[in-house]
Design a protein around this motif. Structure first.
Motif, PDB file in Angstrom:
ATOM      1  N   GLY A 276       0.857  -1.177   0.000  1.00  0.00           N
ATOM      2  CA  GLY A 276       0.000   0.000   0.000  1.00  0.00           C
ATOM      3  C   GLY A 276       0.895   1.229   0.000  1.00  0.00           C
ATOM      4  O   GLY A 276       0.872   2.068  -0.882  1.00  0.00           O
ATOM      5  N   MET A 277       1.729   1.321   1.012  1.00  0.00           N
ATOM      6  CA  MET A 277       2.899   2.209   1.063  1.00  0.00           C
ATOM      7  C   MET A 277       3.786   1.632   2.154  1.00  0.00           C
ATOM      8  O   MET A 277       3.446   1.687   3.335  1.00  0.00           O
ATOM      9  N   ALA A 278       4.896   1.058   1.769  1.00  0.00           N
ATOM     10  CA  ALA A 278       5.758   0.363   2.719  1.00  0.00           C
ATOM     11  C   ALA A 278       6.327   1.325   3.745  1.00  0.00           C
ATOM     12  O   ALA A 278       6.698   2.459   3.424  1.00  0.00           O
ATOM     13  N   LEU A 279       6.420   0.851   4.990  1.00  0.00           N
ATOM     14  CA  LEU A 279       6.897   1.691   6.084  1.00  0.00           C
ATOM     15  C   LEU A 279       8.425   1.752   6.142  1.00  0.00           C
ATOM     16  O   LEU A 279       9.001   2.814   6.411  1.00  0.00           O
ATOM     17  N   ALA A 280       9.085   0.620   5.913  1.00  0.00           N
ATOM     18  CA  ALA A 280      10.544   0.588   6.066  1.00  0.00           C
ATOM     19  C   ALA A 280      11.256   1.640   5.207  1.00  0.00           C
ATOM     20  O   ALA A 280      12.190   2.302   5.704  1.00  0.00           O
ATOM     21  N   PRO A 281      10.873   1.858   3.947  1.00  0.00           N
ATOM     22  CA  PRO A 281      11.548   2.914   3.185  1.00  0.00           C
ATOM     23  C   PRO A 281      11.358   4.301   3.789  1.00  0.00           C
ATOM     24  O   PRO A 281      12.281   5.130   3.725  1.00  0.00           O
ATOM     25  N   LEU A 282      10.191   4.559   4.372  1.00  0.00           N
ATOM     26  CA  LEU A 282       9.976   5.858   5.020  1.00  0.00           C
ATOM     27  C   LEU A 282      10.918   6.016   6.206  1.00  0.00           C
ATOM     28  O   LEU A 282      11.511   7.083   6.409  1.00  0.00           O
ATOM     29  N   GLU A 283      11.053   4.963   6.994  1.00  0.00           N
ATOM     30  CA  GLU A 283      11.962   5.004   8.148  1.00  0.00           C
ATOM     31  C   GLU A 283      13.396   5.221   7.684  1.00  0.00           C
ATOM     32  O   GLU A 283      14.140   6.022   8.272  1.00  0.00           O
ATOM     33  N   ALA A 284      13.787   4.505   6.634  1.00  0.00           N
ATOM     34  CA  ALA A 284      15.148   4.647   6.118  1.00  0.00           C
ATOM     35  C   ALA A 284      15.405   6.062   5.611  1.00  0.00           C
ATOM     36  O   ALA A 284      16.461   6.658   5.887  1.00  0.00           O
ATOM     37  N   MET A 285      14.446   6.618   4.876  1.00  0.00           N
ATOM     38  CA  MET A 285      14.623   7.980   4.361  1.00  0.00           C
ATOM     39  C   MET A 285      14.666   8.995   5.493  1.00  0.00           C
ATOM     40  O   MET A 285      15.415   9.973   5.432  1.00  0.00           O
ATOM     41  N   ALA A 286      13.873   8.787   6.538  1.00  0.00           N
ATOM     42  CA  ALA A 286      13.931   9.685   7.693  1.00  0.00           C
ATOM     43  C   ALA A 286      15.287   9.634   8.358  1.00  0.00           C
ATOM     44  O   ALA A 286      15.744  10.616   8.964  1.00  0.00           O
ATOM     45  N   THR A 287      15.975   8.494   8.252  1.00  0.00           N
ATOM     46  CA  THR A 287      17.324   8.348   8.786  1.00  0.00           C
ATOM     47  C   THR A 287      18.353   9.017   7.885  1.00  0.00           C
ATOM     48  O   THR A 287      19.508   9.194   8.283  1.00  0.00           O
ATOM     49  N   GLY A 288      17.951   9.383   6.680  1.00  0.00           N
ATOM     50  CA  GLY A 288      18.867  10.018   5.742  1.00  0.00           C
ATOM     51  C   GLY A 288      19.525   9.049   4.792  1.00  0.00           C
ATOM     52  O   GLY A 288      20.571   9.359   4.208  1.00  0.00           O
ATOM     53  N   ARG A 289      18.912   7.876   4.592  1.00  0.00           N
ATOM     54  CA  ARG A 289      19.483   6.886   3.701  1.00  0.00           C
ATOM     55  C   ARG A 289      18.705   6.843   2.390  1.00  0.00           C
ATOM     56  O   ARG A 289      17.469   6.914   2.399  1.00  0.00           O
ATOM     57  N   PRO A 290      19.399   6.682   1.259  1.00  0.00           N
ATOM     58  CA  PRO A 290      18.691   6.485  -0.007  1.00  0.00           C
ATOM     59  C   PRO A 290      18.033   5.118  -0.026  1.00  0.00           C
ATOM     60  O   PRO A 290      18.489   4.178   0.637  1.00  0.00           O
ATOM     61  N   VAL A 291      16.960   5.004  -0.795  1.00  0.00           N
ATOM     62  CA  VAL A 291      16.234   3.742  -0.889  1.00  0.00           C
ATOM     63  C   VAL A 291      16.096   3.344  -2.343  1.00  0.00           C
ATOM     64  O   VAL A 291      16.043   4.192  -3.242  1.00  0.00           O
ATOM     65  N   LEU A 292      16.026   2.034  -2.567  1.00  0.00           N
ATOM     66  CA  LEU A 292      15.736   1.475  -3.883  1.00  0.00           C
ATOM     67  C   LEU A 292      14.500   0.605  -3.738  1.00  0.00           C
ATOM     68  O   LEU A 292      14.490  -0.333  -2.932  1.00  0.00           O
TER      69      LEU A 292
END
Length: 381
Positions: A276-292
């Motif tokens: 629906g909208m994955a949570l882990a990428p949001l957490e990673a981006m909030a940490t300042g990490r790029p996501v794929l």
């Protein structure tokens, strides 16, 4: 004095991203002065966390899949509704949506949040039955809350006719943005300082696509030989993934808090087949990490504008996934820029407090006429 507005959350599963969403929402609602009750499987991370936050917690022994126990699960929800006396029932994910809506049948204002549609997980007759149920159950649903516009469109295409609200998932941006840096996180986790590290956080299951990631990894390792991959989480595919994992891949198991792994990572990957909208990428981006991410529902809506070209790949395509991983691992300056913009993007639009405020508005529209307490500003904790 008028009693506080009471929300009863009915939740299955009690772990993973859905559980973290519900726990964060519970904290936000308690801060607004709501009375919050949570019915969820006992002994799960969700049960422990919402109890610690101060919510009323009730055991609801429900499995993920429909089965012979479903009649008892429905009866239990009915008993809890009678016991708690909520102003509104909020059901999270397919199993809770099934049990809560059959138990309540619209007699109490009901909000349903699919967190990805059940019919995406199955094919054939089972998928057709799941779609038929979602269409029928909409008549007992005062509002369906989708975490992305793409998820809403998918429901409409399946024939679900409902009143909709779009409320993006949110995370506690301040918490993920703070804490030790990359070097200290790696030291604590035992990760070598200079190793290119890719991290995947999520339930180990077909939906999350870790099998696609493992299929892609030999191509990555051949071009970035010192790269390491860590799968964080547990689930039904754990044994098969462990058996297939080469030495450069580590299965770290379940963790209470994935934030240290995000901080240690150079890149966070989420190769899901559906969301629906994955949570882990949001957490990673909030940490300042790029996501794929794989290009499934909610992925484009979660990314900062302009990052699609670098950060999205077709779902279920190991070659495309491997090539994108290599491109990002070989460009550290690009990764840094993507991560910095991602953190700003989360702060601007995906903080959990925004999510709490948006759902408070949904509650007010559905069941809170004349209840200004729903829109009260959160009390600082």
């Amino acid at each position: 004095m008028r009693p506080p507005f009471t929300a009863l959350h009915v939740v299955q599963p009690g772990d993973g991203g859905v559980a973290r969403v519900v726990a964060d929402l519970t904290g936000a609602q308690l801060a607004r002065g709501l009375r919050v009750a949570v019915a969820c499987p006992p002994g799960t991370p969700l049960a422990g966390r919402v109890r610690a936050l101060g919510a009323e917690t009730y055991p609801w022994r429900a499995g993920r899949d429909p089965g012979r126990a479903v009649a008892a699960e429905i009866r239990r929800v009915g008993e809890l509704v009678a016991l708690v006396g909520p102003d509104l029932v909020h059901a999270h994910s397919a199993k809770a949506g099934l049990a809560a809506r059959l138990a309540v049948r619209g007699r109490v204002p009901t909000v349903y949040q699919p967190h990805a549609w059940s019919f995406e997980a199955v094919d054939g007759l089972t998928g057709a039955l799941a779609r038929r149920w979602e269409c029928r159950a909409a008549r007992w649903t005062h509002r369906i809350v989708c975490v992305s516009e793409a998820e809403r469109r998918r429901g409409e295409r399946a024939g679900v006719r409902a009143r909709w609200s779009i409320v993006h998932n949110g995370v506690d941006v301040a918490r993920y943005a703070s804490g030790p840096g990359r070097a200290l996180a790696r030291t604590a986790l035992g990760v070598p300082a200079r190793v290119p590290l890719v991290v995947c956080v999520g339930r180990l299951c077909r939906q999350k696509g870790q099998d696609t990631l493992l299929a892609a990894w030999p191509r990555v390792a051949s071009r970035v030989p010192d790269a390491r991959l860590v799968l964080v989480g547990d689930g039904p595919d754990a044994a098969a993934l462990r058996a297939a994992a080469p030495p450069s891949v580590t299965l770290a198991g379940p963790v209470t808090d994935p934030a240290p792994w995000y901080r240690a990572a150079d890149l966070v990957v989420q190769p899901s087949r559906w969301e629906g909208m994955a949570l882990a990428p949001l957490e990673a981006m909030a940490t300042g990490r790029p996501v794929l991410l794989s290009d499934v529902d909610g992925a484009r809506e979660s990314l900062p504008p302009g990052q699609d070209a670098y950060c999205l790949v077709p779902p279920g395509d190991p070659t495309a996934l491997a090539d994108a991983l290599v491109r990002l691992l070989q460009r550290p300056i690009l990764r840094l820029a993507l991560g910095q913009r991602a953190r700003e993007h989360m702060r601007e639009g995906f903080d959990v407090r925004r999510t709490g405020a948006a759902l408070a508005e949904v509650y007010r529209e559905v069941a809170g006429g004349g209840r200004p307490d729903l829109m009260r500003e959160p009390v600082a904790q």
